[in-house]
Design an enzyme around this catalytic site. Structure first.
Site, mmCIF file in Angstrom:
data_model
loop_
_atom_site.group_PDB
_atom_site.id
_atom_site.type_symbol
_atom_site.label_atom_id
_atom_site.label_comp_id
_atom_site.label_asym_id
_atom_site.label_seq_id
_atom_site.Cartn_x
_atom_site.Cartn_y
_atom_site.Cartn_z
ATOM 1 N N HIS A 84 0.829 -1.208 0.000
ATOM 2 C CA HIS A 84 0.000 0.000 0.000
ATOM 3 C C HIS A 84 0.859 1.253 0.000
ATOM 4 O O HIS A 84 0.401 2.311 0.423
ATOM 5 C CB HIS A 84 -0.939 -0.004 1.217
ATOM 6 C CG HIS A 84 -1.941 -1.118 1.173
ATOM 7 N ND1 HIS A 84 -2.063 -2.057 2.159
ATOM 8 C CD2 HIS A 84 -2.856 -1.451 0.231
ATOM 9 C CE1 HIS A 84 -3.025 -2.916 1.840
ATOM 10 N NE2 HIS A 84 -3.509 -2.571 0.679
ATOM 11 N N HIS A 85 2.088 1.138 -0.486
ATOM 12 C CA HIS A 85 2.917 2.359 -0.501
ATOM 13 C C HIS A 85 2.354 3.367 -1.491
ATOM 14 O O HIS A 85 2.680 4.553 -1.434
ATOM 15 C CB HIS A 85 4.381 2.033 -0.844
ATOM 16 C CG HIS A 85 4.587 1.657 -2.283
ATOM 17 N ND1 HIS A 85 4.176 0.456 -2.797
ATOM 18 C CD2 HIS A 85 5.148 2.331 -3.312
ATOM 19 C CE1 HIS A 85 4.480 0.404 -4.092
ATOM 20 N NE2 HIS A 85 5.066 1.534 -4.415
ATOM 21 N N LYS A 106 -3.002 -2.599 -7.715
ATOM 22 C CA LYS A 106 -3.378 -2.976 -9.087
ATOM 23 C C LYS A 106 -2.856 -4.359 -9.410
ATOM 24 O O LYS A 106 -1.725 -4.703 -9.061
ATOM 25 C CB LYS A 106 -2.708 -1.957 -10.031
ATOM 26 C CG LYS A 106 -3.061 -2.103 -11.470
ATOM 27 C CD LYS A 106 -4.211 -1.180 -11.833
ATOM 28 C CE LYS A 106 -4.793 -1.483 -13.194
ATOM 29 N NZ LYS A 106 -5.577 -2.717 -13.244
ATOM 30 N N LYS A 132 6.854 -4.450 -10.497
ATOM 31 C CA LYS A 132 6.602 -4.103 -11.911
ATOM 32 C C LYS A 132 6.158 -2.647 -12.033
ATOM 33 O O LYS A 132 6.671 -1.894 -12.850
ATOM 34 C CB LYS A 132 5.507 -5.041 -12.416
ATOM 35 C CG LYS A 132 5.255 -5.008 -13.878
ATOM 36 C CD LYS A 132 4.163 -5.999 -14.261
ATOM 37 C CE LYS A 132 4.502 -7.429 -13.852
ATOM 38 N NZ LYS A 132 3.504 -8.407 -14.335
ATOM 39 N N LYS A 182 -3.076 -8.864 -6.655
ATOM 40 C CA LYS A 182 -3.433 -9.932 -7.595
ATOM 41 C C LYS A 182 -4.645 -10.667 -7.062
ATOM 42 O O LYS A 182 -4.880 -10.712 -5.849
ATOM 43 C CB LYS A 182 -2.272 -10.919 -7.749
ATOM 44 C CG LYS A 182 -2.293 -11.659 -9.073
ATOM 45 C CD LYS A 182 -1.764 -10.793 -10.202
ATOM 46 C CE LYS A 182 -1.799 -11.473 -11.528
ATOM 47 N NZ LYS A 182 -1.097 -10.674 -12.543
ATOM 48 N N SER A 199 -2.960 -0.216 -18.710
ATOM 49 C CA SER A 199 -4.045 -0.196 -17.715
ATOM 50 C C SER A 199 -4.042 1.147 -16.972
ATOM 51 O O SER A 199 -5.100 1.701 -16.651
ATOM 52 C CB SER A 199 -3.858 -1.320 -16.701
ATOM 53 O OG SER A 199 -4.434 -2.512 -17.171
HETATM 54 P P1 NAD Z 1 -4.089 -16.508 -21.618
HETATM 55 O O1 NAD Z 1 -5.041 -17.287 -20.823
HETATM 56 O O2 NAD Z 1 -4.621 -15.516 -22.605
HETATM 57 O O3 NAD Z 1 -3.097 -17.466 -22.442
HETATM 58 C C1 NAD Z 1 -2.286 -18.462 -21.876
HETATM 59 C C2 NAD Z 1 -1.964 -19.488 -22.960
HETATM 60 O O4 NAD Z 1 -0.996 -20.417 -22.448
HETATM 61 C C3 NAD Z 1 -3.193 -20.308 -23.373
HETATM 62 O O5 NAD Z 1 -3.305 -20.327 -24.786
HETATM 63 C C4 NAD Z 1 -2.911 -21.695 -22.780
HETATM 64 O O6 NAD Z 1 -3.495 -22.750 -23.541
HETATM 65 C C5 NAD Z 1 -1.393 -21.731 -22.838
HETATM 66 N N1 NAD Z 1 -0.788 -22.724 -21.938
HETATM 67 C C6 NAD Z 1 -1.212 -23.136 -20.723
HETATM 68 N N2 NAD Z 1 -0.365 -24.049 -20.202
HETATM 69 C C7 NAD Z 1 0.615 -24.212 -21.113
HETATM 70 C C8 NAD Z 1 1.784 -25.027 -21.170
HETATM 71 N N3 NAD Z 1 2.112 -25.835 -20.173
HETATM 72 N N4 NAD Z 1 2.570 -24.945 -22.267
HETATM 73 C C9 NAD Z 1 2.264 -24.126 -23.280
HETATM 74 N N5 NAD Z 1 1.163 -23.321 -23.294
HETATM 75 C C10 NAD Z 1 0.348 -23.373 -22.227
HETATM 76 O O7 NAD Z 1 -3.137 -15.817 -20.549
HETATM 77 P P2 NAD Z 1 -2.251 -14.494 -20.740
HETATM 78 O O8 NAD Z 1 -3.069 -13.330 -20.320
HETATM 79 O O9 NAD Z 1 -1.619 -14.510 -22.086
HETATM 80 O O10 NAD Z 1 -1.154 -14.716 -19.586
HETATM 81 C C11 NAD Z 1 -0.005 -15.509 -19.792
HETATM 82 C C12 NAD Z 1 1.051 -15.132 -18.770
HETATM 83 O O11 NAD Z 1 1.351 -13.741 -18.904
HETATM 84 C C13 NAD Z 1 0.652 -15.339 -17.306
HETATM 85 O O12 NAD Z 1 1.811 -15.686 -16.569
HETATM 86 C C14 NAD Z 1 0.187 -13.953 -16.886
HETATM 87 O O13 NAD Z 1 0.294 -13.749 -15.481
HETATM 88 C C15 NAD Z 1 1.176 -13.092 -17.649
HETATM 89 N N6 NAD Z 1 0.734 -11.706 -17.865
HETATM 90 C C16 NAD Z 1 -0.434 -11.424 -18.506
HETATM 91 C C17 NAD Z 1 -0.799 -10.091 -18.717
HETATM 92 C C18 NAD Z 1 -2.043 -9.703 -19.495
HETATM 93 O O14 NAD Z 1 -2.224 -8.500 -19.770
HETATM 94 N N7 NAD Z 1 -2.893 -10.628 -19.911
HETATM 95 C C19 NAD Z 1 0.021 -9.056 -18.222
HETATM 96 C C20 NAD Z 1 1.220 -9.384 -17.580
HETATM 97 C C21 NAD Z 1 1.560 -10.712 -17.410
#
Ligand code: NAD
Length: 478
Positions: A70-71, A76, A100, A112, A369
């Protein structure tokens, strides 16, 4: 009788991994021990459960919201929909959000959320019920609000879920002027912002482009500078993976491998992304794609194929001691959160590789965002007030140049100069500037202190310093 809380017990040590990275970096700062402990700890952990009706029976849904720091307010962070979600994971992801946001100078604390379900096992109506009830539970405990805590999409969730959250929040807070700022990643038609959907992947591509632009750093890896011709393997073809692949291709790289949960495909001469996506839409899998020269039923094998850059963009803990030795890439760009274990990271760095760390690499999402939240608070789209004004001013200048020189510009030349920036162009410009500046900041910290062994350590040093300054400015620490 089974312990009713069994399903919510932490089953791994992802938060421990994040703390390990933190402790390693903390030795390069000179903050008091107590302040470091405060920065590292999760401030609030809310674990809850609620019932939903599924068919003729009831099901208990387990869920979390963690506010790590909460700094700054609001906090978010995204909401993960996955049956693998547990408290430890949500705490780790919340902590990463704090670091981040600090790295890219976005004025939020980290948070989160997690809902322990496999979305594929629920109807759309059931997902809506779960999402709305999750939101109500957050409202009841004051864990959501434009000035309190602002969720966003993460693994397994997207614009649809964010619109349900916004609508539920507004329904329970009628007339609250800034209500739409309670969540980001909303559809554009519901107070979202142009460019948010692709922001994380675009940011990953910019991060990689920046990293490979340093000729000296690339020489040390035996690579040339620039993205042209660089061979890339991507894990996860979801939001982050797809958009990373798309923009890396636009910047001149070649996608040679794609790994999904059910297998991986490879072609050393390149895979056409849109053809793979069309094939998956048609068949439900990336496997049996005609343009691939190799395919692997065991998806993890796809990570070990020949390439220059590996972009894990699926889940945490994908690169471990068990497989890092077989990874051929020289650069790992962490699109996902926590894809590389501390041991694997150590081994990769000892081999001379570069890891572009998650807390910087995938920060494009939270950056945009932030822009969406600003748009919601100001109640006006970026560019609305000044686009026409700028175009008119530029038209006057062009007309004056033409009349003074006696020459006439082509329609293309005129429109290129006169064109006023749209919301999308402003968002992309802000995102690109943020990613480039932050990379330089982290790299400089690393270059200034030869004992700092990695970009991750440098990124942690940068964020620890910034969070510490916030606490000091609040007068909590002298
Ligand atoms: P998403 O659900 O849109 O996509 C994830 C994809 O990974 C899916 O297509 C799924 O089938 C695939 N997958 C799952 N297990 C797998 C495996 N073992 N091997 C290969 N593929 C696999 O999710 P996303 O939003 O793209 O998020 C992916 C990562 O990015 C997460 O770690 C998330 O925390 C991080 N992230 C997402 C955002 C965002 O804006 N969406 C922002 C920052 C970080």
């Amino acid at each position: 009788m089974a312990n009713p809380n069994e399903a919510v017990a932490p089953n791994n040590d992802f938060f421990g991994d994040v703390c390990q990275f933190f402790d390693h970096a903390a030795q390069f700062t000179n903050h008091p021990k107590g302040l470091l402990e405060q920065i590292k700890a999760c401030n609030s952990v809310y674990r809850f459960q609620f019932p939903i009706r599924k068919g003729d029976s009831f099901e208990v849904i387990h869920a979390w919201r963690v506010e790590h720091s909460h700094h700054m307010s609001p906090t978010k962070g995204g909401i993960r929909y996955s049956e693998m979600v547990n408290e430890d994971e949500v705490m780790a992801l919340a902590a990463l959000m704090t670091y981040k946001c600090a790295i890219v100078n976005v004025p939020f604390g980290g948070a989160k959320g997690g809902i322990k379900i496999n979305p594929k096992n629920y109807t759309i109506a059931e997902l809506e019920t779960i999402t709305r009830r999750y939101t109500v539970e957050l409202i009841k405990k004051n864990f959501i609000g434009p000035g309190i805590d602002v969720p966003a999409p993460d693994y397994g969730s997207g614009e649809r879920e964010m619109s349900w959250i916004a609508d539920t929040y507004y329904t329970m807070n009628p007339g609250q002027l800034d209500a739409m700022g309670c969540v980001t990643g909303k559809p554009i038609a519901l107070h979202g912002i142009a460019g948010r959907r692709e922001a994380t992947g675009r940011g990953v591509a910019i991060a990689v482009r920046e990293c490979v632009s340093f000729a000296d750093d690339m020489k040390a890896l035996g690579l040339t500078a620039g993205l042209a011709g660089k061979k890339i393997i991507i894990q996860g073809l979801g939001n982050v993976g797809y958009h990373s692949a798309k923009y890396l291709t636009e910047y001149g790289a070649t996608i040679v491998g794609l790994c999904e949960f059910d297998g991986a495909i490879y072609n050393p001469d390149g895979l056409y992304l849109d053809d793979v996506v069309a094939h998956r839409k048609e068949t439900g899998s990336i496997l049996n794609f005609k343009g691939a020269t190799k395919e692997f039923k065991n998806s993890a094998e796809g990570l070990e194929q020949e390439c220059d850059i590996l972009v894990p963009a699926a889940l945490e803990n994908q690169l471990t001691e068990a497989n890092i030795g077989r990874v051929k890439a020289k650069i790992i760009a962490e699109g996902a959160n926590g894809p590389t274990s501390p041991q694997a990271a150590d081994a990769f760095l000892k081999r001379g590789g570069i890891i572009i760390p998650d807390m910087y690499c995938n920060a494009g999402g939270v950056t945009v965002s932030y822009f969406e939240w600003l748009k919601n608070l100001s109640h006006v789209a970026f560019g609305r007030m000044d686009r026409r004004y700028e175009e008119n001013a530029s038209t006057n200048i062009v007309n004056m140049i033409e009349s003074m020189t006696g020459s006439t510009m082509t329609p293309l030349q005129r429109s290129t100069i006169i064109h006023g920036a749209s919301e999308l162009e402003l968002v992309n410009s802000g995102l690109e500037d943020t990613m480039i500046r932050s990379y330089h900041e982290i790299r400089e910290i690393k270059m200034r202190n030869p004992k700092i062994d990695s970009l991750r350590t440098a990124a942690f040093v940068s964020s620890i310093d910034k969070v510490a300054v916030s606490y000091m400015n609040m007068g909590i620490w002298p």
